[in-house]
Design an enzyme around this catalytic site. Structure first.
Site, short mmCIF file in Angstrom:
data_model
loop_
_atom_site.label_atom_id
_atom_site.label_comp_id
_atom_site.label_asym_id
_atom_site.label_seq_id
_atom_site.Cartn_x
_atom_site.Cartn_y
_atom_site.Cartn_z
N HIS A 1 1.05 -5.98 -7.67
CA HIS A 1 0.29 -6.91 -6.87
C HIS A 1 -1.18 -7.02 -7.46
O HIS A 1 -2.18 -7.51 -6.94
CB HIS A 1 0.00 -6.12 -5.42
CG HIS A 1 1.10 -6.29 -4.55
ND1 HIS A 1 1.12 -5.65 -3.44
CD2 HIS A 1 2.24 -7.07 -4.73
CE1 HIS A 1 2.32 -5.80 -2.96
NE2 HIS A 1 3.00 -6.57 -3.62
N CYS B 1 -7.97 -15.72 -15.74
CA CYS B 1 -8.36 -17.13 -16.17
C CYS B 1 -7.61 -18.28 -15.30
O CYS B 1 -6.52 -18.45 -15.79
CB CYS B 1 -8.78 -17.33 -17.63
SG CYS B 1 -9.62 -18.94 -17.80
N LEU C 1 3.27 9.42 5.53
CA LEU C 1 2.54 10.24 6.65
C LEU C 1 3.15 10.17 7.86
O LEU C 1 3.04 10.93 8.98
CB LEU C 1 1.12 9.70 6.71
CG LEU C 1 -0.01 10.64 7.39
CD1 LEU C 1 -0.03 12.03 6.88
CD2 LEU C 1 -1.28 9.92 7.49
N1 APR Z 1 -0.12 10.27 2.64
C1 APR Z 1 1.07 9.55 2.72
N2 APR Z 1 1.25 8.54 3.23
C2 APR Z 1 0.06 7.95 4.00
C3 APR Z 1 -1.28 8.72 4.04
C4 APR Z 1 -1.05 9.93 3.35
N3 APR Z 1 -2.40 10.57 3.20
N4 APR Z 1 -2.09 7.91 4.67
C5 APR Z 1 -1.55 6.75 5.19
N5 APR Z 1 -0.20 6.93 4.68
C6 APR Z 1 1.14 5.79 5.02
C7 APR Z 1 0.73 5.27 6.19
O1 APR Z 1 1.53 6.05 7.02
C8 APR Z 1 1.52 3.96 6.04
O2 APR Z 1 2.88 3.83 6.08
O3 APR Z 1 0.81 4.83 4.02
C9 APR Z 1 1.14 3.71 4.34
C10 APR Z 1 -0.01 2.33 4.19
O4 APR Z 1 0.78 1.38 4.62
P1 APR Z 1 -0.16 -0.02 4.62
O5 APR Z 1 -1.63 0.21 4.81
O6 APR Z 1 0.66 -1.11 4.91
O7 APR Z 1 -0.26 -0.15 2.80
P2 APR Z 1 0.95 -0.58 1.94
O8 APR Z 1 2.20 -0.32 2.45
O9 APR Z 1 0.58 -0.49 0.57
O10 APR Z 1 0.91 -2.39 2.05
C11 APR Z 1 1.72 -3.01 1.00
O11 APR Z 1 0.88 -5.02 1.75
O12 APR Z 1 -1.47 -5.97 2.50
C12 APR Z 1 -0.55 -6.03 1.64
O13 APR Z 1 -0.70 -6.44 -0.74
C13 APR Z 1 -1.02 -5.38 0.38
O14 APR Z 1 -0.03 -4.00 -1.22
C14 APR Z 1 -0.37 -4.28 -0.10
C15 APR Z 1 0.98 -4.48 0.50
#
Ligand code: APR
Length: 234
Positions: free
Chosen positions: A109, A117, A203
């Site tokens: 990402h 650029c 988590l």
């Molecule tokens: N340890 C393990 N997992 C965790 C922890 C932790 N300490 N804290 C939070 N989590 C988990 C949450 O339970 C959730 O399932 O990490 C996950 C985070 O999810 P999101 O906030 O949706 O992030 P992500 O999955 O990386 O999003 C994917 O969405 O918005 C777009 O481009 C953006 O790369 C991002 C993509």
């Protein structure tokens, strides 16, 4: 069970949470206060580049104050010591994997610390406030730099390399991602279809948990070092 030789790891915002970086969809989620459409699309950047630059400047400022946590450090150890193939695919745009020492790494990402650029497609290290229109180091055009982030509606980086790694994987591990965004959320099915065992470390249960052979619930900073010890000792 076949010996594990080739590993693909997918990380999401959850692996950086214990370093103090906000995730996207948690209670203190990054999107809170910002509508995605207002900051993370090409249209938003065309409409209000200063707002988008300010959003990313704030995320870079947050990055300056944090350090890799034990999960990043453990994956960097795996990267150094794993004799087989390994690819760490991260959805994260922070540089905590690199700062922990990981090298077999792909940012699908994009990266907060990189600028792209619009005039010549060259990437450069982000240097200072893009808002005042610095020139591209490659082509010299001023005011043509945008955040090197894959926005909604844009193609993720490295998909051919990721698909090739998934096709050869014996083990696919997903760490700290909600499974809310494709194509990353579909990697577990691609890996499984190619015969890999699949493991989720998160988590809480995610949207994709039912697709994994095994899901371990807990903080990445606790689960990942233990898992790396296990896989290196096997
Ligand atoms: N340890 C393990 N997992 C965790 C922890 C932790 N300490 N804290 C939070 N989590 C988990 C949450 O339970 C959730 O399932 O990490 C996950 C985070 O999810 P999101 O906030 O949706 O992030 P992500 O999955 O990386 O999003 C994917 O969405 O918005 C777009 O481009 C953006 O790369 C991002 C993509």
């Amino acid at each position: 069970m076949t010996a594990v030789r080739n590993i693909v790891i997918l990380t999401g915002a959850g692996i950086s949470a214990e370093s103090g970086l906000a995730t996207f969809r948690g209670p203190d989620g990054l999107w809170e206060g910002h509508r995605v459409e207002d900051v993370c699309t090409p249209e938003a950047f065309a409409r209000d580049p200063a707002l988008v630059q300010a959003f990313y400047d704030a995320r870079r400022a947050a990055l300056a104050g944090v350090v890799p946590n034990p999960a990043h450090v453990a994956l960097a150890r795996l990267d150094r010591e794993w004799p087989g193939k390994l690819l760490i695919v991260t959805q994260n745009v922070d540089d905590l994997h690199e700062r922990a020492g990981a090298t077999r790494l792909l940012h699908m990402h994009g990266e907060l610390c990189s600028a792209l650029c619009l005039a010549c497609d060259a990437r450069s290290r982000w240097a200072g406030d893009l808002g005042d229109g610095p020139a591209c180091p490659a082509c010299g055009v001023a005011g043509a730099l945008r955040p090197d982030i894959v926005w909604f509606g844009e193609m993720p980086y490295g998909m051919e390399r990721i698909e090739a790694a998934l096709a050869q994987a014996d083990l696919f591990v997903s760490i700290g991602t909600s499974g809310a965004v494709y194509p990353a959320a579909g990697f577990v099915q691609v890996a499984a279809a190619c015969g890999a065992r699949t493991l989720e470390l998160n988590l809480e249960r995610s949207a994709g948990s039912d697709l994994f052979d095994e899901t371990c619930i807990g903080p990445a900073g606790v689960l990942v070092p233990g898992w790396v010890d296990e896989v290196l000792a096997a």
